[in-house]
Design a protein around this motif. Structure first.
Motif, PDB file in Angstrom:
ATOM      1  N   LYS A 160     -17.631 -19.167 -25.759  1.00  0.00           N
ATOM      2  CA  LYS A 160     -19.086 -19.059 -25.647  1.00  0.00           C
ATOM      3  C   LYS A 160     -19.484 -17.839 -24.816  1.00  0.00           C
ATOM      4  CE  LYS A 160     -19.922 -23.908 -26.471  1.00  0.00           C
ATOM      5  NZ  LYS A 160     -20.241 -25.206 -25.951  1.00  0.00           N
ATOM      6  N   LYS A 161     -18.726 -17.556 -23.767  1.00  0.00           N
ATOM      7  CA  LYS A 161     -19.001 -16.369 -22.959  1.00  0.00           C
ATOM      8  C   LYS A 161     -18.766 -15.098 -23.778  1.00  0.00           C
ATOM      9  CE  LYS A 161     -18.112 -18.417 -18.454  1.00  0.00           C
ATOM     10  NZ  LYS A 161     -17.285 -18.418 -17.247  1.00  0.00           N
ATOM     11  N   ILE A 162     -17.726 -15.104 -24.586  1.00  0.00           N
ATOM     12  CA  ILE A 162     -17.440 -13.951 -25.448  1.00  0.00           C
ATOM     13  C   ILE A 162     -18.564 -13.766 -26.458  1.00  0.00           C
ATOM     14  CG2 ILE A 162     -15.883 -13.066 -27.243  1.00  0.00           C
ATOM     15  CD1 ILE A 162     -13.583 -14.464 -25.629  1.00  0.00           C
ATOM     16  N   LYS A 163     -19.054 -14.860 -27.027  1.00  0.00           N
ATOM     17  CA  LYS A 163     -20.192 -14.772 -27.945  1.00  0.00           C
ATOM     18  C   LYS A 163     -21.392 -14.131 -27.256  1.00  0.00           C
ATOM     19  CE  LYS A 163     -19.493 -18.774 -30.970  1.00  0.00           C
ATOM     20  NZ  LYS A 163     -20.054 -20.094 -31.343  1.00  0.00           N
ATOM     21  N   GLY A 164     -21.623 -14.517 -26.012  1.00  0.00           N
ATOM     22  CA  GLY A 164     -22.725 -13.940 -25.251  1.00  0.00           C
ATOM     23  C   GLY A 164     -22.540 -12.448 -25.035  1.00  0.00           C
ATOM     24  N   GLN A 165     -21.312 -12.053 -24.735  1.00  0.00           N
ATOM     25  CA  GLN A 165     -21.029 -10.632 -24.549  1.00  0.00           C
ATOM     26  C   GLN A 165     -21.255  -9.861 -25.854  1.00  0.00           C
ATOM     27  OE1 GLN A 165     -17.043 -11.171 -22.943  1.00  0.00           O
ATOM     28  NE2 GLN A 165     -17.737 -10.275 -21.009  1.00  0.00           N
ATOM     29  N   LEU A 166     -20.829 -10.439 -26.969  1.00  0.00           N
ATOM     30  CA  LEU A 166     -21.014  -9.770 -28.254  1.00  0.00           C
ATOM     31  C   LEU A 166     -22.490  -9.704 -28.635  1.00  0.00           C
ATOM     32  CD1 LEU A 166     -17.949 -11.141 -30.247  1.00  0.00           C
ATOM     33  CD2 LEU A 166     -18.237  -8.868 -29.229  1.00  0.00           C
TER      34      LEU A 166
ATOM     35  N   PHE B 225     -22.765   4.971 -22.750  1.00  0.00           N
ATOM     36  CA  PHE B 225     -21.942   4.458 -21.661  1.00  0.00           C
ATOM     37  C   PHE B 225     -22.137   2.952 -21.494  1.00  0.00           C
ATOM     38  CE2 PHE B 225     -20.967   3.455 -17.225  1.00  0.00           C
ATOM     39  CZ  PHE B 225     -19.658   3.906 -17.175  1.00  0.00           C
ATOM     40  N   LYS B 226     -23.384   2.485 -21.583  1.00  0.00           N
ATOM     41  CA  LYS B 226     -23.667   1.043 -21.477  1.00  0.00           C
ATOM     42  C   LYS B 226     -23.005   0.284 -22.627  1.00  0.00           C
ATOM     43  CE  LYS B 226     -26.452   1.020 -17.898  1.00  0.00           C
ATOM     44  NZ  LYS B 226     -26.108   0.370 -16.652  1.00  0.00           N
ATOM     45  N   ILE B 227     -23.043   0.861 -23.803  1.00  0.00           N
ATOM     46  CA  ILE B 227     -22.415   0.228 -24.973  1.00  0.00           C
ATOM     47  C   ILE B 227     -20.898   0.169 -24.786  1.00  0.00           C
ATOM     48  CG2 ILE B 227     -21.957   0.523 -27.450  1.00  0.00           C
ATOM     49  CD1 ILE B 227     -24.909   1.571 -27.620  1.00  0.00           C
ATOM     50  N   LEU B 228     -20.324   1.241 -24.291  1.00  0.00           N
ATOM     51  CA  LEU B 228     -18.880   1.260 -24.033  1.00  0.00           C
ATOM     52  C   LEU B 228     -18.491   0.219 -22.983  1.00  0.00           C
ATOM     53  CD1 LEU B 228     -18.261   5.105 -24.076  1.00  0.00           C
ATOM     54  CD2 LEU B 228     -17.349   3.435 -25.707  1.00  0.00           C
ATOM     55  N   GLN B 229     -19.333   0.030 -21.984  1.00  0.00           N
ATOM     56  CA  GLN B 229     -19.072  -1.001 -20.975  1.00  0.00           C
ATOM     57  C   GLN B 229     -19.070  -2.382 -21.614  1.00  0.00           C
ATOM     58  OE1 GLN B 229     -22.159  -0.043 -18.049  1.00  0.00           O
ATOM     59  NE2 GLN B 229     -20.540   0.297 -16.540  1.00  0.00           N
ATOM     60  N   GLN B 230     -20.024  -2.638 -22.501  1.00  0.00           N
ATOM     61  CA  GLN B 230     -20.110  -3.929 -23.191  1.00  0.00           C
ATOM     62  C   GLN B 230     -18.875  -4.160 -24.057  1.00  0.00           C
ATOM     63  OE1 GLN B 230     -22.238  -6.414 -23.072  1.00  0.00           O
ATOM     64  NE2 GLN B 230     -23.961  -5.572 -21.974  1.00  0.00           N
ATOM     65  N   ILE B 231     -18.461  -3.125 -24.771  1.00  0.00           N
ATOM     66  CA  ILE B 231     -17.263  -3.236 -25.623  1.00  0.00           C
ATOM     67  C   ILE B 231     -16.041  -3.531 -24.759  1.00  0.00           C
ATOM     68  CG2 ILE B 231     -15.692  -1.979 -27.161  1.00  0.00           C
ATOM     69  CD1 ILE B 231     -18.215  -0.423 -28.149  1.00  0.00           C
ATOM     70  N   SER B 232     -15.924  -2.818 -23.655  1.00  0.00           N
ATOM     71  CA  SER B 232     -14.795  -3.016 -22.752  1.00  0.00           C
ATOM     72  C   SER B 232     -14.764  -4.438 -22.191  1.00  0.00           C
ATOM     73  CB  SER B 232     -14.865  -2.001 -21.616  1.00  0.00           C
ATOM     74  OG  SER B 232     -13.807  -2.180 -20.724  1.00  0.00           O
ATOM     75  N   ALA B 233     -15.915  -4.950 -21.806  1.00  0.00           N
ATOM     76  CA  ALA B 233     -15.992  -6.309 -21.258  1.00  0.00           C
ATOM     77  C   ALA B 233     -15.605  -7.348 -22.312  1.00  0.00           C
ATOM     78  CB  ALA B 233     -17.394  -6.588 -20.738  1.00  0.00           C
ATOM     79  N   ALA B 234     -16.101  -7.176 -23.529  1.00  0.00           N
ATOM     80  CA  ALA B 234     -15.788  -8.125 -24.602  1.00  0.00           C
ATOM     81  C   ALA B 234     -14.298  -8.072 -24.945  1.00  0.00           C
ATOM     82  CB  ALA B 234     -16.635  -7.828 -25.834  1.00  0.00           C
ATOM     83  N   ARG B 235     -13.778  -6.866 -25.018  1.00  0.00           N
ATOM     84  CA  ARG B 235     -12.343  -6.706 -25.321  1.00  0.00           C
ATOM     85  C   ARG B 235     -11.496  -7.376 -24.233  1.00  0.00           C
ATOM     86  NH1 ARG B 235      -8.226  -2.725 -24.221  1.00  0.00           N
ATOM     87  NH2 ARG B 235      -6.744  -2.666 -25.941  1.00  0.00           N
ATOM     88  N   GLY B 236     -11.864  -7.168 -22.978  1.00  0.00           N
ATOM     89  CA  GLY B 236     -11.139  -7.781 -21.874  1.00  0.00           C
ATOM     90  C   GLY B 236     -11.187  -9.300 -21.931  1.00  0.00           C
ATOM     91  N   ALA B 237     -12.344  -9.830 -22.277  1.00  0.00           N
ATOM     92  CA  ALA B 237     -12.496 -11.287 -22.368  1.00  0.00           C
ATOM     93  C   ALA B 237     -11.649 -11.859 -23.504  1.00  0.00           C
ATOM     94  CB  ALA B 237     -13.959 -11.653 -22.559  1.00  0.00           C
ATOM     95  N   ILE B 238     -11.628 -11.181 -24.636  1.00  0.00           N
ATOM     96  CA  ILE B 238     -10.811 -11.636 -25.767  1.00  0.00           C
ATOM     97  C   ILE B 238      -9.331 -11.525 -25.412  1.00  0.00           C
ATOM     98  CG2 ILE B 238     -10.111 -11.079 -28.133  1.00  0.00           C
ATOM     99  CD1 ILE B 238     -13.085 -10.417 -28.668  1.00  0.00           C
TER     100      ILE B 238
END
Length: 90
Positions: free
Chosen positions: A16-22, A36-49
């Motif tokens: 559910k947290k990953i869904k929120g990040q996506l 840069f903000k988009i790259l941060q979001q991608i990085s966070a989602a990738r890390g969570a997965i």
């Protein structure tokens, strides 16, 4: 009992947290946020997965490759796991 069943609630919370990040990533793209903000979001989602994969993989190894598993079953599980890791690491 399977390790994913035993940890079901914890794993579902992570999903559910990953869904929120996506969803946040999708919104950032729709709102044309800076790259840069988009790259941060991608990085966070990738890390969570990656973290979710690591947790489930750890339980899988302990349950399906432990000393209590027969040699034949262990060999099958090793082949399955090697195949999975090849696809995951692409």
């Amino acid at each position: 009992m399977s390790h994913t069943i035993a940890n079901k609630e914890k794993l579902l919370l992570r999903v559910k947290k990953i869904k929120g990040q996506l969803s946040s990533l999708e919104k950032a793209l729709e709102d044309e946020k800076e790259c840069f903000k988009i790259l941060q979001q991608i990085s966070a989602a990738r890390g969570a997965i990656h973290s979710l994969m690591s947790e489930v993989l750890d339980g899988h190894i302990k349950e399906h490759l432990g000393n209590h598993v027969s040699e034949d079953d262990r060999e099958k599980e090793i082949l399955n796991l090697a195949s999975l890791l090849k696809t995951y690491l692409r």
